[in-house]
Design a protein around this motif. Structure first.
Motif, short mmCIF file in Angstrom:
data_model
loop_
_atom_site.label_atom_id
_atom_site.label_comp_id
_atom_site.label_asym_id
_atom_site.label_seq_id
_atom_site.Cartn_x
_atom_site.Cartn_y
_atom_site.Cartn_z
N HIS A 1 -5.04 9.32 -15.35
CA HIS A 1 -5.94 8.47 -14.72
C HIS A 1 -7.48 8.57 -14.96
O HIS A 1 -7.86 9.83 -14.95
CB HIS A 1 -5.72 8.47 -13.10
N ALA B 1 0.06 10.81 -4.60
CA ALA B 1 0.08 9.39 -4.81
C ALA B 1 1.60 8.96 -5.13
O ALA B 1 1.94 7.95 -4.68
CB ALA B 1 -0.73 9.14 -6.18
N SER C 1 -9.06 2.64 -9.55
CA SER C 1 -9.45 4.08 -9.32
C SER C 1 -10.66 4.56 -9.46
O SER C 1 -11.17 4.15 -10.65
CB SER C 1 -8.18 5.20 -9.88
N LYS D 1 -8.31 5.52 -4.64
CA LYS D 1 -7.74 4.22 -5.16
C LYS D 1 -7.95 2.78 -4.17
O LYS D 1 -7.83 3.00 -3.02
CB LYS D 1 -6.16 4.30 -5.35
N GLU D 2 -8.36 1.73 -4.68
CA GLU D 2 -8.75 0.58 -4.16
C GLU D 2 -7.32 -0.07 -3.80
O GLU D 2 -6.58 -0.52 -4.87
CB GLU D 2 -9.75 -0.29 -4.75
N CYS E 1 -11.47 7.19 -14.30
CA CYS E 1 -12.10 6.47 -13.60
C CYS E 1 -12.53 5.06 -14.01
O CYS E 1 -12.94 5.07 -15.09
CB CYS E 1 -13.73 7.21 -13.06
N SER E 2 -12.59 4.04 -13.21
CA SER E 2 -12.92 2.72 -13.62
C SER E 2 -14.18 2.38 -14.06
O SER E 2 -14.46 1.37 -14.79
CB SER E 2 -11.96 1.62 -12.90
N TYR F 1 -6.64 10.36 -2.70
CA TYR F 1 -5.28 11.14 -2.97
C TYR F 1 -5.96 12.32 -3.68
O TYR F 1 -6.66 12.41 -4.64
CB TYR F 1 -4.49 10.54 -4.09
N HIS G 1 -5.60 14.35 -12.34
CA HIS G 1 -4.65 13.30 -12.01
C HIS G 1 -3.91 12.56 -13.34
O HIS G 1 -4.02 11.40 -13.47
CB HIS G 1 -5.47 12.15 -11.15
N HIS H 1 -6.25 -2.13 -7.02
CA HIS H 1 -5.69 -1.21 -7.52
C HIS H 1 -6.48 -0.30 -8.62
O HIS H 1 -5.66 0.13 -9.51
CB HIS H 1 -4.13 -1.31 -8.27
N ARG I 1 -9.00 11.29 -5.97
CA ARG I 1 -8.85 10.08 -6.70
C ARG I 1 -8.93 8.98 -5.49
O ARG I 1 -8.13 9.14 -4.54
CB ARG I 1 -7.63 9.84 -7.31
N PHE J 1 -10.13 1.85 0.46
CA PHE J 1 -10.01 2.93 -0.30
C PHE J 1 -9.14 3.91 0.24
O PHE J 1 -9.26 4.05 1.40
CB PHE J 1 -11.05 3.58 -0.92
#
Length: 798
Positions: free
Chosen positions: A729, A782, A751, A744-745, A731-732, A776, A726, A749, A742, A773
């Motif tokens: 991007h 996305a 991921s 996404k919250e 992972c948080s 994608y 992705h 926002h 992925r 969530f």
């Protein structure tokens, strides 16, 4: 190389040293004294000494002279068979040869001559230029003319060695190309040869001349007066060539000996040894099977060799990755020869290799009981203990292996892994550093050193180690690890909390995770599907077409057997099942196939073989495999149904018994969704329900999201997209680049990757009552979503 005379003289001196009552035999007390004296570092218990003596006196019964004990010929025979090292024992006892009393014990002159006849004249008339095997009662030279051929061959080899060494073409390395020597040295060189593998340069003129002259000697053997003498000649030529590690040429001689006496065990056995060393495992296996057949039909004369044939057959099968089959032969060897410590060690290691840890521990402990200084056995025992969760004992046993052999790479590497599992990162990095000191290009050790340093908080040192690993191998996971480190440093500079390679995280209960849109996977379903996908990757079954299972069912005739319940089954033993799996996964390298069998044994066979009978219902096994093989979902389900139809009670019908279908679904869930499946497993009796189920009814049962295998749609989604990246991007939570889906919250926002989403991890900076969530599968999805949102916002604004 020791001369024949000096060797037998050394054995005679050892014999005389311990024949204290001078009766011409070594009784149990004298033999015990010899065993203790030649192993000064080992502290034997009375039980161990008795076990060793029982084995010697049983194996060499023909050399036992009543109460007197083992004769000199018997002791010489034990050394010929590889039970000990004459030179080592002689030196350990501090004995010396009296050369004046024993004329003719000096080595042959190194001077060379253009004529073989002239050089042979230099050699002693007592034929001293022979290895120990040549005078062995069962493997020795029988005819006088064979001695002459052997003498001439030794001269040819010496001449070749001198020329290749002079030209710098004779290569050797420090790796031991053979299996470690146990009771027998049949897969290794004799004690008189250097432990290093020799690589002859076969493309030179010198080598071509040697092969031509060797052909002359082979012709001489073929021209002997009888078939027996020709056989003796070719066997002797093969043995000399094998001793000098000229394995390809030795193989030619042993093959010729096989032609001359097809029912003799020895040429098949030795041809197998050559083929194994040359890496031709399948052919080696065939030769060992021929040797086994000859030994089993040849009466007691080959009984002493049977344990070693079983061991070598097992080793050859392991070379092909067939570890379950190898276990069978190691067991046979240990049953025939209970003190065969090497067979027990190999059995333990093989059992560990297929995930049967308790049985592995038992076999390895027995091997160590017989041979306490067996470093390899200690290493594998520690690995098995770690797999069972006995970590403190495992550390002690690993340390024992390292004490016995300080440069034991496997023990150091595996102990590093154990320390990593325990979170003792500093100790782990020390172990990996020691591995690299012995093996500087071990990229996995270098990578693990980087990870352990990272765990210990030494980020700069970790970065250096990671760069070193990257120089050694250009694998994609290392590039991901580098970008992971960079992300961590960015987070660190922003002052975010985070230790041991992760940004901090909170774990949220499942009810707080909501999904947006029908395509977004529920968290628990994803967790289960990820586990199944990981199993698919280990076993490579996702590369095996489900149609292959159907083909195998139609082509294989499996005899019926009857279980305890009395119903007929098409069941087979695990080693036979392994052969079928090898057909399905023929594209795998042996070590990868071995890993696949281990995973299948642990996950599937352990559930199907509840009673521990080592037999498995083959139809049910195929039905369990079908959903995770490749092919459309419809095809996979159809093959599973066909596998149930293959059951003897359903055969010839277009419907299966409902009881079989229910049992299948329960087993399927027990294997792949164990958190639910185990509690659902119960005894299902045929009398309870005699109704039948059609394909369409079976599919409804299969697809039921709560009680069937509805998770299959999620699995298919993972199969299709688990390589998708992705863009930038990450992972948080774990800070790794996102691969696969992925999540996404939608409010904050951030991921998440599939793994962190499935585990319920969220960054601590975003505390919410609930999290919504959207999934994608690719970055294009996305972008499309973004465009739709932007368009709708524009419409609303206008």
């Amino acid at each position: 190389m020791a001369t024949r005379g000096s060797r037998s003289e050394k054995v005679k001196r050892i014999f005389q040293q311990f024949d204290t009552n001078r009766d011409g035999g070594l009784n149990r007390e004298e033999m015990a004294a010899l065993v203790v004296a030649v192993n000064p570092r080992v502290k034997f218990s009375d039980e161990q000494i008795n076990a060793i003596l029982d084995e010697v006196f049983r194996t060499y019964g023909e050399f036992i002279d009543g109460e007197k004990g083992l004769t000199y010929d018997g002791l010489l025979r034990t050394y010929d068979d590889g039970a000990g090292d004459v030179d080592r024992d002689f030196d350990a006892l501090g004995l010396e040869l009296n050369l004046d009393e024993n004329k003719g014990l000096s080595m042959v002159s190194e001077a060379s001559s253009s004529s073989i006849v002239d050089e042979r004249a230099i050699a002693s008339q007592k034929k001293q230029r022979t290895a120990a095997w040549a005078v062995s009662p069962n493997h020795g030279i029988v005819f006088d003319d064979t001695w002459k051929i052997v003498d001439d061959l030794e001269i040819l080899v010496k001449r070749l060695k001198a020329k290749q060494a002079k030209d710098g073409k004779l290569k050797g390395d420090n790796s031991d190309a053979f299996s470690d020597a146990g009771w027998s040295r049949e897969l290794g060189t004799s004690a008189e040869i250097s432990e290093k593998r020799v690589f002859w340069e076969e493309s030179t003129h010198d080598y071509a001349v040697f092969v031509k002259e060797l052909g002359v000697l082979r012709n001489r053997a073929d021209g002997a007066r009888s078939r027996e003498e020709a056989f003796d000649g070719h066997m002797a030529i093969g043995r000399v060539l094998y001793e000098h590690q000229l394995f390809k040429e030795a193989l030619v001689s042993f093959k010729r000996a096989c032609e001359l006496q097809p029912t003799d065990v020895r040429p098949h056995f030795r041809a197998g040894n050559c083929l194994y060393v040359l890496g031709r495992y399948r052919e080696a296996k065939e030769e060992y099977l021929l040797a086994l057949e000859a030994a089993e039909t040849g009466g007691n004369q080959w009984a002493y060799l049977l344990p070693q044939i079983y061991v070598n057959l097992g080793i050859a099968l392991e070379g092909e990755g067939m570890v379950l089959s190898a276990c069978e032969y190691y067991r046979e060897s240990a049953i025939l020869c209970p003190t065969h410590f090497r067979a027990l060690k190999l059995l333990g290691s093989a059992l560990f290799g297929v995930g049967e840890y308790r049985a592995a521990v038992k076999a390895l402990e027995e091997a160590i009981f017989i041979k306490p200084d067996y470093a390899d056995a200690h290493c594998d025992l520690a690995s098995a203990l770690h797999a069972m969760g006995e970590d403190e004992r495992a550390i002690e046993v690993f340390q024992k292996a390292i004490d016995l052999k300080p440069g034991h790479v496997d023990a150091l590497y595996n102990l590093g892994g154990l320390y990593m599992d325990l979170g003792r990162f500093q100790r782990a990095s020390e172990m990996y550093a020691r591995v690299l000191a012995v093996w500087p290009n071990h990229w996995r050790a270098q990578l693990n050193k980087a990870v352990s340093l990272l765990g210990a908080g030494e980020t700069e040192e970790a970065k250096k180690a990671l760069k070193e690993a990257l120089k050694m191998t250009n694998r994609v996971e290392l590039h991901d690890a580098v970008s992971h480190l960079k992300q961590l440093q960015k987070k660190k500079s922003k002052g975010n909390r985070g230790t041991n390679g992760e940004g901090g995280f909170d774990i949220v209960e499942p009810s707080k995770f909501k999904t947006v849109g029908e395509r977004t996977t529920v968290r628990q379903d994803l967790a289960n599907a990820l586990e199944i996908r990981a199993f698919q990757k280990i076993t490579r079954l996702s590369r095996c077409d489900a149609e292959l299972l159907k083909k195998e069912m139609s082509e294989t005739d499996v005899p019926l057997s009857y279980s305890g319940g009395g119903g007929p089954q098409k069941s087979i033993r695990k080693p036979n099942l392994e052969e079928i799996l090898r057909k399905f996964l023929h594209f795998l390298k042996p070590e990868t196939f071995q890993g696949a069998v281990k995973a299948i044994n642990e996950r599937i066979l352990s559930v199907l073989d509840e009673t521990g009978s080592a037999r498995v219902d083959l139809g049910m096994f195929y039905a369990i495999l079908a959903p995770i093989c490749s092919g459309s979902p419809e095809k996979r389900k159809r093959v599973a149904f066909d596998a149930l139809l293959w059951h003897p009670v359903n055969e010839g019908s277009t419907q299966v018994r409902k009881v079989d279908a229910v049992r299948y679904i329960k087993l399927l869930r027990a294997v792949y969704i164990p958190s639910h499946g185990v509690s659902e497993m119960m005894e299902v009796h045929g009398e309870a329900d005699s109704s039948m189920v059609s394909l369409s009814e079976f599919l409804v049962m299969f697809d039921d999201p709560d009680w069937g295998f509805g998770i299959m749609s999620t699995l298919m989604k993972l199969e299709a997209g688990d390589r998708n990246r992705h863009g930038r991007h990450v992972c948080s939570v774990c800070r790794y680049p996102i691969i696969g889906s992925r999540f996404k919250e939608m409010k904050s926002h951030f991921s998440l990757c599939s793994q962190c989403y499935s585990e319920g991890k969220v960054p601590p900076t975003f505390k919410q009552d609930e999290y919504k969530f959207k999934e994608y599968g690719s970055e294009s999805e996305a972008m499309k979503d973004k465009c739709i949102c932007f368009t709708s916002q524009s419409h609303n604004a206008s």
